[in-house]
Structure formats: structure tokens, C-alpha cells
Design an enzyme around this catalytic site. Structure first.
Site, PDB file in Angstrom:
ATOM      1  N   ARG A  91       0.876  -1.125   0.005  1.00 32.99           N
ATOM      2  CA  ARG A  91       0.017  -0.108  -0.013  1.00 32.99           C
ATOM      3  C   ARG A  91       0.865   1.205   0.139  1.00 32.99           C
ATOM      4  NH1 ARG A  91      -3.758  -2.327   4.687  1.00 32.99           N
ATOM      5  NH2 ARG A  91      -1.895  -3.576   5.109  1.00 32.99           N
ATOM      6  N   GLN A 138      11.433 -14.384   6.023  1.00 28.47           N
ATOM      7  CA  GLN A 138      10.206 -15.492   5.758  1.00 28.47           C
ATOM      8  C   GLN A 138       9.867 -15.114   4.301  1.00 28.47           C
ATOM      9  OE1 GLN A 138       6.584 -13.080   6.825  1.00 28.47           O
ATOM     10  NE2 GLN A 138       5.274 -14.758   6.836  1.00 28.47           N
ATOM     11  N   THR A 163       0.967 -12.706   9.044  1.00 29.55           N
ATOM     12  CA  THR A 163       1.435 -12.403  10.386  1.00 29.55           C
ATOM     13  C   THR A 163       1.530 -13.551  11.199  1.00 29.55           C
ATOM     14  OG1 THR A 163      -0.678 -11.677  11.307  1.00 29.55           O
ATOM     15  CG2 THR A 163       0.619 -10.057  10.337  1.00 29.55           C
ATOM     16  N   GLY A 193      -8.173  -4.769  12.417  1.00 28.63           N
ATOM     17  CA  GLY A 193      -9.095  -5.911  13.186  1.00 28.63           C
ATOM     18  C   GLY A 193      -9.798  -5.144  14.069  1.00 28.63           C
ATOM     19  N   GLU A 201     -10.308  -9.510  11.289  1.00 27.01           N
ATOM     20  CA  GLU A 201      -9.901  -8.725  10.383  1.00 27.01           C
ATOM     21  C   GLU A 201     -11.016  -7.962   9.619  1.00 27.01           C
ATOM     22  OE1 GLU A 201      -6.486  -7.789  10.180  1.00 27.01           O
ATOM     23  OE2 GLU A 201      -6.738  -8.788  12.020  1.00 27.01           O
ATOM     24  N   ARG A 254      29.085  24.493   6.787  1.00 28.44           N
ATOM     25  CA  ARG A 254      28.967  22.925   6.787  1.00 28.44           C
ATOM     26  C   ARG A 254      30.406  22.408   6.980  1.00 28.44           C
ATOM     27  NH1 ARG A 254      30.027  21.726   1.367  1.00 28.44           N
ATOM     28  NH2 ARG A 254      30.807  23.588   0.222  1.00 28.44           N
TER      29      ARG A 254
HETATM   30  C1  UD1 Z   1      -2.719  -6.245  11.170  1.00 22.29           C
HETATM   31  C2  UD1 Z   1      -3.614  -6.940  12.094  1.00 22.29           C
HETATM   32  C3  UD1 Z   1      -4.736  -6.167  12.458  1.00 22.29           C
HETATM   33  C4  UD1 Z   1      -4.437  -5.043  13.217  1.00 22.29           C
HETATM   34  C5  UD1 Z   1      -3.242  -4.030  12.538  1.00 22.29           C
HETATM   35  C6  UD1 Z   1      -2.605  -2.966  13.292  1.00 22.29           C
HETATM   36  C7  UD1 Z   1      -3.125  -9.237  11.432  1.00 22.29           C
HETATM   37  C8  UD1 Z   1      -3.772 -10.166  10.530  1.00 22.29           C
HETATM   38  N1  UD1 Z   1      -3.840  -8.151  11.385  1.00 22.29           N
HETATM   39  O1  UD1 Z   1      -3.221  -5.712  10.266  1.00 22.29           O
HETATM   40  O2  UD1 Z   1      -5.657  -6.901  13.372  1.00 22.29           O
HETATM   41  O3  UD1 Z   1      -5.512  -4.171  13.377  1.00 22.29           O
HETATM   42  O4  UD1 Z   1      -2.205  -4.963  12.073  1.00 22.29           O
HETATM   43  O5  UD1 Z   1      -1.774  -2.230  12.725  1.00 22.29           O
HETATM   44  O6  UD1 Z   1      -2.167  -9.581  12.036  1.00 22.29           O
HETATM   45  N2  UD1 Z   1       4.103  -9.032   8.171  1.00 22.29           N
HETATM   46  C9  UD1 Z   1       5.216 -10.135   7.969  1.00 22.29           C
HETATM   47  N3  UD1 Z   1       4.896 -10.986   7.343  1.00 22.29           N
HETATM   48  C10 UD1 Z   1       3.594 -11.201   6.451  1.00 22.29           C
HETATM   49  C11 UD1 Z   1       2.555 -10.344   6.752  1.00 22.29           C
HETATM   50  C12 UD1 Z   1       2.884  -9.004   7.444  1.00 22.29           C
HETATM   51  O7  UD1 Z   1       5.974  -9.903   8.576  1.00 22.29           O
HETATM   52  O8  UD1 Z   1       3.491 -12.063   5.817  1.00 22.29           O
HETATM   53  C13 UD1 Z   1       4.402  -7.589   8.972  1.00 22.29           C
HETATM   54  C14 UD1 Z   1       4.472  -6.552   8.299  1.00 22.29           C
HETATM   55  O9  UD1 Z   1       5.593  -6.310   7.553  1.00 22.29           O
HETATM   56  C15 UD1 Z   1       4.038  -5.335   9.236  1.00 22.29           C
HETATM   57  C16 UD1 Z   1       3.427  -6.419  10.071  1.00 22.29           C
HETATM   58  O10 UD1 Z   1       3.359  -7.745   9.788  1.00 22.29           O
HETATM   59  O11 UD1 Z   1       4.938  -4.724   9.728  1.00 22.29           O
HETATM   60  C17 UD1 Z   1       1.747  -6.303   9.932  1.00 22.29           C
HETATM   61  O12 UD1 Z   1       1.274  -6.616   8.676  1.00 22.29           O
HETATM   62  P1  UD1 Z   1       0.283  -5.703   7.962  1.00 22.29           P
HETATM   63  O13 UD1 Z   1       0.048  -6.098   6.331  1.00 22.29           O
HETATM   64  O14 UD1 Z   1       0.497  -4.203   8.017  1.00 22.29           O
HETATM   65  O15 UD1 Z   1      -1.086  -5.828   8.670  1.00 22.29           O
HETATM   66  P2  UD1 Z   1      -2.435  -5.119   8.895  1.00 22.29           P
HETATM   67  O16 UD1 Z   1      -3.303  -5.220   7.662  1.00 22.29           O
HETATM   68  O17 UD1 Z   1      -2.209  -3.750   9.161  1.00 22.29           O
HETATM   69 MG    MG Z   2      -0.320  -2.750   9.126  1.00 20.82          MG
END
Ligand code: UD1
Ligand code: MG
Length: 456
Positions: free
Chosen positions: A15, A74, A80, A142, A161, A339
Site C-alpha cells: 500500500r 520469511q 502475520t 482488526g 480482520e 557546513r
Molecule cells: C494487522 C493486524 C490487524 C491490526 C493491524 C494493526 C493481522 C492479521 N492483522 O493488520 O488486526 O489491526 O495490524 O496495525 O495480524 N508482516 C510480515 N509477514 C507477513 C505479513 C505481514 O512480517 O507475511 C508484517 C508487516 O511487515 C507489518 C506487520 O507484519 O510490519 C503487519 O502487517 P500488515 O500487512 O501491516 O497488517 P495489517 O493489515 O495492518
Molecule cells: Mg499494518
């Protein structure tokens, strides 16, 4: 008690629509991920593991190392919950509490981590504490579903979610912040039971809530006082919003410590600045890097200090000071640029359109107008006239100009370096000096080269 943390930073951050990994996008001078790591460290977490992916690992690993954290990759990124599976597999199992946090929450504070850590009590059956926040429009976050009846009402039943919510669930105003403290053995017991039966076909960490409750454990919410402190950043609009909140927080901390900030909305600060008492910061001013400003100084308007050390009672107006040191009672600007490791001693005056590069100005020296002073050493009380140029570059290398104490450099003097102007010497207006000028010597025009000795 010692504790550890897994920080998730492997998501592609689609995004953001960026070539730069999301968690490295900066706000207030530091990458997003820096704030999560620092808050964890300040909360006393002693071992951190950052989950990355093969595309971003080279960029993220050095930042992780600054916090003595390891990274693990990963690949592919299946959500997550999958990221936590990968993280846990890289850690030797332990019986303590483990924090899971996302790398996209730059406003998080150490207190928030301390609170979740304090609420886990495996012996009493509470194996997960997670941060929630009530907010007017939780949009993409979420939703926290509380148990509908019974004594568990104070707990959490599940997290849904946004994309999987029913209309009734979407109306819930309590969001999941993405900050968790798990009893590690209980987390390990359920982490491999996640399924991807959801709108995004991902393994959601948030589904551990239901799995733990099915296993008879308790999950408690820690409701944040201010939802703004736990907002996740997913796109550049949210990044700008988070930056504004963070900047305001930094400004407020300095204002409460005795700094006058005329307009916090147009004052841009970074963490770890040292700003003395009764400093006034005027609008459109940026202070960054390891900048220190001494008591009583006036900075701005329209000024940028980066890696600057400024003494007491200075006035720096409409100017730029980078990687340089300014003494006490110094006036700079308007429109000066200092500088490259310049050193400006006490009571110096640097006026309009003066550039200093890697130059030392000793106490009480003056350069009031229109000058380029590069690679120079300027003696005490020397006066540098308008239009003076240190011709420091011969096309191959940079050469030094040394000016003695009390020298007077007339307007439009060009001093061709390497050159030494003696103490108390004078160059008249328009001098082009291509040889050293002796102490006390007075020259004008082109004093020429010393004549070579004749052969006859
Ligand atoms: C996530 C939560 C949501 C919460 C929100 C808060 C889940 C399923 N959802 O949604 O409930 O309200 O954060 O900000 O957990 N990441 C990985 N590997 C992956 C996917 C994501 O490391 O396979 C990391 C991303 O880099 C990021 C974090 O996990 O730093 C959260 O992922 P993101 O896609 O931003 O989740 P949200 O849709 O924001
Ligand atoms: Mg997020």
C-alpha cells in the site's frame, strides 16, 4: 524478568507503492522500524528478532544490528501468523513471555510494551495480553470482539480482520493495535494450528486468540489511553498523519522542558535533540541529527540545523548549519550556510550570504556579507570584507587559507590557496593575492609573485 520479542517486518508494504521497504520509510528523521525497536529496548526487552524477507533483508539488517537484533527471513510471506512461525523456529524455546510487535507502529511507547508484559500471568491462565484502542473509525484495523456474556466479559473472544467482518463487527469501535505479549509455551502450542481460511488467504496471528480460548486459556485486552499512539502505518497518508503526531509529541516534550516553540506545526524535530532552557525556535525550522542548542539561543525562522552544536545566546536566522560547531554569543545569518565540520568560536558574526566549509573562525572574527570561506583558518578579530573568496580549489585538490589575528581582508579580495595572510595584514579592496602576505604587510591590487632569482 528477562523477555524477548519478535518484530514483524517482512510484509511487502504494497500500500506504500514504493521501492523502499515500508518499515524503512522515515518519519522525524528515523525509519519507522527504529521506533518499534527503541521502544522495545527501553521497555527492557533484551533479545529481539526481526522477521524480514529476502528483498528487504540487506536494508533492514543494519538497523536491526544497531539494536543488537538478529533478522530471520520469511519467504514467501503468508501472513502475520506465518511470520511468527518463522520467528519462533529461529529461537531456542524458552519458558518466559514473548512480545510480538509489528514494525509499522512508529508511535508506540515503552510504557505500552511494559503494560502488556505485566499482564501476562501463565500460572493464573492468562497467556496473552494484547493492546486494543477505542477509536472513532477503525477502518482497516482488526476488530476486537468481546465475550457476549459471563465472567469473561473483561476478556477478548476473538479478533476479526476488517475484510472478514460482518457489518455488525465492522461497527465495533475497538481495534487491535498489533502488540501482544504471549506466554511462549502457550503460543508455541497453537501457532501451527492456524489456517488460511479467510479473505486474504493468509495465516493470521490474530486467530491465536480463539485457539487459546478454545484451549481454556484467558486473553486480556490492555486498552491504550490514546489510540493515536498505536496506529499502524500502511500507506503514505497514514505516514504523514503519524509524522504529525510524533512531531507534536517531540515539540511538546521540549516545550514542557522550557523551550519556546512559536509554531509546533512548522517546527520539524527529530528524537534525541538536546535543546537548552529558554531557547526560542521560530517557524519553519528543522532540527535534526545529533543537534544541541545552548540555553537562550534563538533559532529560525526558516533555519535547518543538522548535526550542529550551538552554544548559548546565539541567534541563527534563516540559515543552514550542518555538521558544524558554533560557540557562544554567535550571530549567524540571514542566509548563511555553515557546513563540513566548520568551527565557529565565541562572539563571531557571520552575516548575509556567507558560506563556511570546513573552516574555523576564531573568537570575535567577522564575515558580514557575501563570502565563500572554504578550508580556512581565520584568526581572532580578523575582519573578512564583503565579496571575499577563498580560492581553495586548484582543479585537483583543496588548499588551505590561513588568516592571522586582526587581519583585515578588503572587499572583493580573492585569496588563492594555499596562502597565509599574516597577523594584522591588510588587503585592499579588489586584491587578488597569489602569494603569502607577511604579518602587518599592506597590499592592494595584485601583489604578484616574488620575482624568481635571475640567472646572470
Ligand atoms: C494487522 C493486524 C490487524 C491490526 C493491524 C494493526 C493481522 C492479521 N492483522 O493488520 O488486526 O489491526 O495490524 O496495525 O495480524 N508482516 C510480515 N509477514 C507477513 C505479513 C505481514 O512480517 O507475511 C508484517 C508487516 O511487515 C507489518 C506487520 O507484519 O510490519 C503487519 O502487517 P500488515 O500487512 O501491516 O497488517 P495489517 O493489515 O495492518
Ligand atoms: Mg499494518
Amino acid at each position: 524478568m528477562s523477555s524477548r520479542a519478535i518484530v514483524l517486518a517482512a510484509g511487502m508494504g504494497t500500500r506504500m507503492k514504493s521501492a523502499l521497504p515500508k518499515v524503512l520509510h522515515p518519519l522525524c528523521g528515523r525509519p519507522m522500524l527504529w521506533y518499534t525497536l527503541r521502544a522495545l529496548r527501553d521497555a527492557g526487552v533484551d533479545e529481539m528478532l526481526v522477521v524480514t524477507n529476502p528483498q528487504v533483508d540487506v536494508a533492514i539488517a543494519p538497523l536491526a544490528q544497531d539494536f543488537s537484533a538478529r533478522t530471520v527471513m520469511q519467504d514467501p510471506q503468508r501472513g502475520t501468523g506465518h511470520a511468527v512461525q518463522v520467528g519462533l523456529a529461529a529461537l531456542v524455546p524458552s519458558a518466559g513471555t514473548i512480545v510480538i510487535a509489528y514494525g509499522d507502529m512508529p508511535l508506540v511507547t515503552p510504557a505500552i510494551f511494559e503494560n502488556v508484559l505485566a499482564d501476562v500471568d501463565a500460572d493464573a491462565g492468562t497467556v496473552l495480553a494484547l493492546v486494543t484502542a477505542r477509536m472513532p473509525l477503525p477502518s482497516g484495523f482488526g476488530r476486537i470482539v468481546r465475550p457476549s456474556t459471563g465472567s469473561g466479559r473483561s476478556g477478548v473472544a476473538k479478533i476479526v480482520e476488517a475484510r472478514d467482518c460482518t457489518p455488525a463487527e465492522l461497527a465495533i469501535d475497538e481495534m487491535n493495535a498489533g502488540i501482544y505479549a504471549f506466554d511462549e509455551p502457550n503460543l508455541r502450542a497453537v501457532i501451527d494450528k492456524l489456517s488460511d481460511n479467510n479473505a486474504q488467504r493468509e495465516l493470521y496471528l490474530t486467530d491465536t486468540v480463539e485457539l487459546l480460548i478454545e484451549a481454556g486459556r484467558r486473553v486480556v485486552p490492555v486498552v491504550a489511553d490514546d489510540y493515536r499512539a498505536v496506529l499502524g502505518v500502511n500507506d503514505r497518508v497514514e505516514l504523514a498523519n503519524a509524522r504529525a503526531v510524533l512531531n507534536r509529541t517531540l515539540c511538546e516534550a521540549h516545550m514542557r522542558a522550557g523551550v519556546t516553540i512559536i509554531d509546533p506545526a512548522t517546527t520539524y524535530l527529530e528524537p534525541d535533540l538536546v535543546i537548552g532552557q529558554d531557547v526560542t525556535v521560530h517557524p519553519n525550522t528543522t532540527l535534526g541529527g545529533t543537534t544541541t542548542v545552548g540555553a537562550g539561543s534563538e533559532i529560525g525562522p526558516n533555519t535547518r540545523l543538522h548535526g550542529a552544536t550551538v552554544g548559548v545566546n546565539c541567534a541563527i536566522r534563516e540559515s543552514v548549519v550542518v555538521d558544524s560547531r558554533i560557540g557562544d554569543d554567535v550571530g549567524v545569518g540571514p542566509f548563511a550556510h555553515i557546513r563540513g565540520g566548520s568551527i565557529v568560536e565565541d562572539h563571531v558574526h557571520i552575516g548575509n550570504f556567507v558560506e563556511l566549509k570546513k573552516t574555523t573562525m576564531h573568537a570575535n572574527a567577522k564575515a558580514g556579507h557575501l563570502a565563500y570561506l572554504g578550508d580556512g583558518i581565520i584568526g581572532e578579530r580578523a575582519n573578512i570584507g564583503a565579496g571575499t573568496i577563498f580560492c581553495n580549489y586548484d582543479g585537483k585538490k583543496k588548499n588551505t587559507t590561513t588568516i592571522g589575528a586582526d587581519a583585515f581582508i578588503g572587499s572583493n579580495s580573492s585569496l588563492v590557496a594555499p596562502i597565509t595572510i599574516g597577523a594584522g595584514a591588510l588587503t585592499g579592496a579588489g586584491t587578488v593575492a597569489i602569494r603569502d602576505i607577511a604579518p602587518g604587510e599592506r597590499v592592494v591590487g595584485n601583489p604578484g609573485r616574488p620575482l624568481p632569482a635571475t640567472s646572470s
